[in-house]
Design a protein around this motif. Structure first.
Motif, PDB file in Angstrom:
ATOM      1  N   VAL A   6     -14.577  67.817  17.952  1.00 56.49           N
ATOM      2  CA  VAL A   6     -14.189  66.982  16.911  1.00 56.49           C
ATOM      3  C   VAL A   6     -15.707  66.582  16.429  1.00 56.49           C
ATOM      4  CG1 VAL A   6     -13.630  64.772  15.946  1.00 56.49           C
ATOM      5  CG2 VAL A   6     -12.266  66.131  17.423  1.00 56.49           C
ATOM      6  N   ILE A   7     -16.567  66.591  17.354  1.00 54.53           N
ATOM      7  CA  ILE A   7     -18.127  66.076  16.741  1.00 54.53           C
ATOM      8  C   ILE A   7     -18.473  67.357  16.012  1.00 54.53           C
ATOM      9  CG2 ILE A   7     -20.380  65.682  17.491  1.00 54.53           C
ATOM     10  CD1 ILE A   7     -19.209  64.196  19.923  1.00 54.53           C
ATOM     11  N   ALA A   8     -18.568  68.593  16.591  1.00 54.96           N
ATOM     12  CA  ALA A   8     -19.013  69.761  15.832  1.00 54.96           C
ATOM     13  C   ALA A   8     -18.295  69.994  14.534  1.00 54.96           C
ATOM     14  CB  ALA A   8     -18.714  70.940  16.853  1.00 54.96           C
ATOM     15  N   LYS A   9     -17.210  69.496  14.302  1.00 57.94           N
ATOM     16  CA  LYS A   9     -16.548  69.673  12.972  1.00 57.94           C
ATOM     17  C   LYS A   9     -16.787  68.544  12.003  1.00 57.94           C
ATOM     18  CE  LYS A   9     -12.685  72.549  15.159  1.00 57.94           C
ATOM     19  NZ  LYS A   9     -11.082  72.684  15.102  1.00 57.94           N
ATOM     20  N   ALA A  10     -17.200  67.486  12.353  1.00 59.22           N
ATOM     21  CA  ALA A  10     -17.554  66.317  11.489  1.00 59.22           C
ATOM     22  C   ALA A  10     -18.697  66.654  10.405  1.00 59.22           C
ATOM     23  CB  ALA A  10     -18.194  65.209  12.497  1.00 59.22           C
ATOM     24  N   PRO A  11     -18.338  65.972   9.129  1.00 63.53           N
ATOM     25  CA  PRO A  11     -19.272  66.216   8.122  1.00 63.53           C
ATOM     26  C   PRO A  11     -20.737  65.760   8.295  1.00 63.53           C
ATOM     27  CG  PRO A  11     -17.759  64.889   7.549  1.00 63.53           C
ATOM     28  CD  PRO A  11     -17.103  65.339   8.715  1.00 63.53           C
ATOM     29  N   LEU A  12     -21.720  66.329   7.880  1.00 64.22           N
ATOM     30  CA  LEU A  12     -22.919  65.767   8.188  1.00 64.22           C
ATOM     31  C   LEU A  12     -23.176  64.352   7.796  1.00 64.22           C
ATOM     32  CD1 LEU A  12     -25.685  66.135   9.329  1.00 64.22           C
ATOM     33  CD2 LEU A  12     -26.680  67.123   7.086  1.00 64.22           C
ATOM     34  N   VAL A  13     -23.034  64.022   6.458  1.00 67.65           N
ATOM     35  CA  VAL A  13     -22.969  62.760   5.926  1.00 67.65           C
ATOM     36  C   VAL A  13     -21.955  62.324   5.069  1.00 67.65           C
ATOM     37  CG1 VAL A  13     -24.615  61.219   4.541  1.00 67.65           C
ATOM     38  CG2 VAL A  13     -25.577  63.183   6.004  1.00 67.65           C
ATOM     39  N   SER A  14     -21.340  61.124   5.080  1.00 71.56           N
ATOM     40  CA  SER A  14     -20.619  60.650   4.396  1.00 71.56           C
ATOM     41  C   SER A  14     -20.461  59.119   4.628  1.00 71.56           C
ATOM     42  CB  SER A  14     -19.157  61.089   4.412  1.00 71.56           C
ATOM     43  OG  SER A  14     -18.534  60.729   5.947  1.00 71.56           O
ATOM     44  N   LEU A  15     -20.098  58.329   3.749  1.00 73.13           N
ATOM     45  CA  LEU A  15     -20.212  56.899   3.709  1.00 73.13           C
ATOM     46  C   LEU A  15     -18.834  56.519   4.430  1.00 73.13           C
ATOM     47  CD1 LEU A  15     -21.639  55.780   0.065  1.00 73.13           C
ATOM     48  CD2 LEU A  15     -22.761  55.942   2.286  1.00 73.13           C
ATOM     49  N   PRO A  16     -18.797  55.417   5.128  1.00 76.98           N
ATOM     50  CA  PRO A  16     -17.453  54.875   5.553  1.00 76.98           C
ATOM     51  C   PRO A  16     -16.554  54.230   4.545  1.00 76.98           C
ATOM     52  CG  PRO A  16     -19.476  53.116   6.130  1.00 76.98           C
ATOM     53  CD  PRO A  16     -19.769  54.630   5.482  1.00 76.98           C
ATOM     54  N   GLU A  17     -15.374  54.225   4.635  1.00 78.25           N
ATOM     55  CA  GLU A  17     -14.391  53.849   3.855  1.00 78.25           C
ATOM     56  C   GLU A  17     -14.206  52.396   4.209  1.00 78.25           C
ATOM     57  OE1 GLU A  17     -11.028  56.198   3.972  1.00 78.25           O
ATOM     58  OE2 GLU A  17     -12.030  58.201   3.354  1.00 78.25           O
ATOM     59  N   TRP A  18     -14.302  51.421   3.210  1.00 75.10           N
ATOM     60  CA  TRP A  18     -13.988  49.960   3.673  1.00 75.10           C
ATOM     61  C   TRP A  18     -12.509  49.787   2.821  1.00 75.10           C
ATOM     62  CZ3 TRP A  18     -15.172  45.946  -0.221  1.00 75.10           C
ATOM     63  CH2 TRP A  18     -14.841  44.514   0.551  1.00 75.10           C
ATOM     64  N   SER A  19     -11.686  49.138   3.741  1.00 70.08           N
ATOM     65  CA  SER A  19     -10.491  48.761   2.862  1.00 70.08           C
ATOM     66  C   SER A  19     -10.299  47.169   3.052  1.00 70.08           C
ATOM     67  CB  SER A  19      -9.320  49.265   4.080  1.00 70.08           C
ATOM     68  OG  SER A  19      -9.452  50.814   3.963  1.00 70.08           O
ATOM     69  N   PRO A  20     -10.664  46.718   1.860  1.00 72.68           N
ATOM     70  CA  PRO A  20     -10.647  45.258   1.771  1.00 72.68           C
ATOM     71  C   PRO A  20      -9.235  44.574   2.086  1.00 72.68           C
ATOM     72  CG  PRO A  20     -10.810  45.974  -0.435  1.00 72.68           C
ATOM     73  CD  PRO A  20     -10.949  47.323   0.342  1.00 72.68           C
ATOM     74  N   ARG A  21      -9.446  43.509   2.829  1.00 72.36           N
ATOM     75  CA  ARG A  21      -7.987  42.639   3.046  1.00 72.36           C
ATOM     76  C   ARG A  21      -8.081  41.228   2.607  1.00 72.36           C
ATOM     77  NH1 ARG A  21      -8.719  45.983   7.488  1.00 72.36           N
ATOM     78  NH2 ARG A  21      -6.958  47.622   7.968  1.00 72.36           N
ATOM     79  N   LEU A  22      -7.192  40.685   2.201  1.00 69.59           N
ATOM     80  CA  LEU A  22      -7.191  39.204   1.804  1.00 69.59           C
ATOM     81  C   LEU A  22      -6.958  38.510   3.033  1.00 69.59           C
ATOM     82  CD1 LEU A  22      -7.375  37.300  -0.463  1.00 69.59           C
ATOM     83  CD2 LEU A  22      -4.952  37.153  -0.605  1.00 69.59           C
ATOM     84  N   PRO A  23      -7.934  37.747   3.531  1.00 67.41           N
ATOM     85  CA  PRO A  23      -7.870  37.015   4.896  1.00 67.41           C
ATOM     86  C   PRO A  23      -6.721  35.826   4.542  1.00 67.41           C
ATOM     87  CG  PRO A  23      -9.745  36.113   3.418  1.00 67.41           C
ATOM     88  CD  PRO A  23      -9.131  37.281   2.870  1.00 67.41           C
ATOM     89  N   SER A  24      -6.050  35.478   5.912  1.00 70.46           N
ATOM     90  CA  SER A  24      -5.289  34.491   5.860  1.00 70.46           C
ATOM     91  C   SER A  24      -5.557  33.324   7.006  1.00 70.46           C
ATOM     92  CB  SER A  24      -3.846  34.676   6.221  1.00 70.46           C
ATOM     93  OG  SER A  24      -3.842  35.522   7.487  1.00 70.46           O
ATOM     94  N   PHE A  25      -4.947  32.300   7.108  1.00 74.11           N
ATOM     95  CA  PHE A  25      -5.393  31.054   7.784  1.00 74.11           C
ATOM     96  C   PHE A  25      -4.143  30.443   8.506  1.00 74.11           C
ATOM     97  CE2 PHE A  25      -6.475  26.562   8.564  1.00 74.11           C
ATOM     98  CZ  PHE A  25      -7.632  26.773   9.448  1.00 74.11           C
ATOM     99  N   ASP A  26      -4.419  30.237   9.775  1.00 77.65           N
ATOM    100  CA  ASP A  26      -3.296  29.612  10.617  1.00 77.65           C
ATOM    101  C   ASP A  26      -3.958  28.143  11.250  1.00 77.65           C
ATOM    102  OD1 ASP A  26      -1.258  28.651  12.285  1.00 77.65           O
ATOM    103  OD2 ASP A  26      -0.650  30.492  12.981  1.00 77.65           O
TER     104      ASP A  26
END
Length: 434
Positions: free
Chosen positions: A227-247
């Protein structure tokens, strides 16, 4: 010479304000990063408890690299009111583990993020009042904090080395445990007999040696390498924003988490002050307050990025002591390197391929220096009957979960989050006794 000015101890090659050569900074930063990234197991554990899939977990790891990097930059700042001013990296912490998993199971990652944000705000509030309560934090309690951090590192490192850590999906194979033991032997041998130059890099030498041996012996997962050998050289990580909640029901456990994080930063700052000053007498509350403020800000950043909470990393403090290089410039290299690594997918995959017993050996090695520094702080003052009982009882309370796990496991579920951190238990007991 003004006796109030810090005096560099003889065992330090570069102290906090020095500027080591760029190549040395780069190698030392890589060495610290190899230990810091082990804490991502806490994030993986929370993501799994929240029911997220492998792809989301992989992206979460890459975002975590950048979060740890920025958190380290914040904590190493030397401002008048913000930052510790020392080489104290930031990373995810087991202090948050119990409460975080409880939140993940109850409300998924949105609740984890909301409660982590709440804990960060609480720690920022606590950072503003530490100086006013200096009498509650005498030298022996500061030393006890360091001792407990060293013990927690030793326990975590030993569990990972033996393949029995709670965060592990399955026990490590016996050959990997043997590989971790060999890595520890190399670290100890280089540090004791390798001379002043090699001593700075003894943990990294141990990790690299063990990895190379693991490759030749077939102990590194072949699928992971593919998997390491097939990985792209450079790419930005994907950020998935989530609305926080409180308990509100989880408020008290996360307040305890914030207090434990604040106390841990105090302990790491205390160690760093002592390591960098031969004439050290007592902790400086201003730098402890600034460090706790930056630590809380980093926790808020982690929540905003979709990660779990964290605090200062005692392993890196011990590693800096072991190598004799405590320059905060190295901290800036660590932060920058982690941010760069977040854009390299192969870096995250390579890290995940390192056998956990090898990284456990590095944590155990670093924890020894933290523990000894804490003992020296405690014993730097004459211990009368009152202080002896304070230290003895608090240490016993802190160790009780490891000695009697079945007792704490049998507590009602509503109470268990209060006893997930031996550091918090021991220091709260010390503060109450004091």
């Amino acid at each position: 010479m003004d006796p109030r000015l810090p005096v560099r101890p003889e065992n330090l090659v570069y102290s906090v304000a020095d500027r080591p050569p760029a190549l040395m900074c780069a190698v030392l930063a890589l060495q610290h990063v190899s230990i810091l990234l082990l804490s991502t197991v806490y994030l993986l554990f929370a993501l799994a408890a929240a029911g997220l899939g492998p792809e989301e977990m992989m992206q979460g790891i890459r975002v975590a690299f950048a979060v740890i990097g920025v958190g380290t930059l914040l904590l190493c700042q030397a401002g008048s009111y913000f930052g510790s001013g020392y080489l104290i990296p930031w990373t995810f912490s087991g202090i948050y583990a119990g409460a975080t998993v409880a939140a993940a199971r109850l409300g998924g990652m949105p609740l984890v993020l909301g409660m982590t944000l709440f804990a960060g705000l609480v720690e920022i509030a606590l950072s503003r009042v530490i100086g006013r309560f200096r009498s509650y934090f005498p030298t022996e309690i500061s030393g006890l904090c360091v001792v407990l951090v060293g013990l927690s590192l030793g326990v975590l490192g030993t569990k990972l080395l033996l393949g029995v850590a709670e965060a592990s999906a399955s026990p490590a194979p016996a050959r990997q445990v043997l590989l971790g033991g060999g890595a520890l032997a190399v670290m100890v041998g280089v540090h004791v007999w390798g001379g002043a130059y090699l001593r700075r890099y003894s943990p990294l030498i141990g990790i690299v040696s063990a990895y190379l041996i693991g490759l030749t012996a077939g102990l590194i997962d072949a699928q992971a390498l593919a998997v390491i050998a097939k990985a792209p050289l450079v790419s930005l990580p994907e950020w998935s924003p989530r609305l926080p909640s409180f308990d509100p029901g989880l408020a008290i456990p996360f307040i305890a988490v914030a207090l434990a994080s604040c106390l841990r930063v105090m302990g790491d700052v205390t160690v760093s002050q002592k390591v960098n000053d031969r004439n050290w007498v007592r902790p400086d509350p201003r730098t402890m307050s600034g460090g706790a403020l930056a630590d809380g800000a980093a926790a808020i950043l982690a929540a905003g990025a979709g990660c779990v909470g964290g605090t200062s990393n005692a392993s890196s403090v011990g590693l800096a002591t072991a190598t004799g290089v405590t320059s905060r410039v190295v901290g800036f290299w660590i932060g920058g390197l982690l941010i760069v690594l977040s854009a390299l997918p192969a870096a995250a995959l390579f890290y995940l391929s390192i056998p956990r017993p090898v990284l456990g050996a590095a944590i155990l090695f670093s924890g020894c220096f933290v523990l000894v520094n804490g003992l020296q702080i405690v014993l730097s003052r004459a211990l009368d009957a009152r202080k002896t009982l304070l230290i003895g009882l608090s240490l016993t309370i802190a160790l009780s979960p490891s000695v009697m796990p079945e007792f704490y496991a049998g507590l009602p579920p509503a109470l268990q989050p209060y006893f997930v951190s031996d550091l918090a238990m021991g220091l709260i007991a010390a503060l109450a006794l004091n």
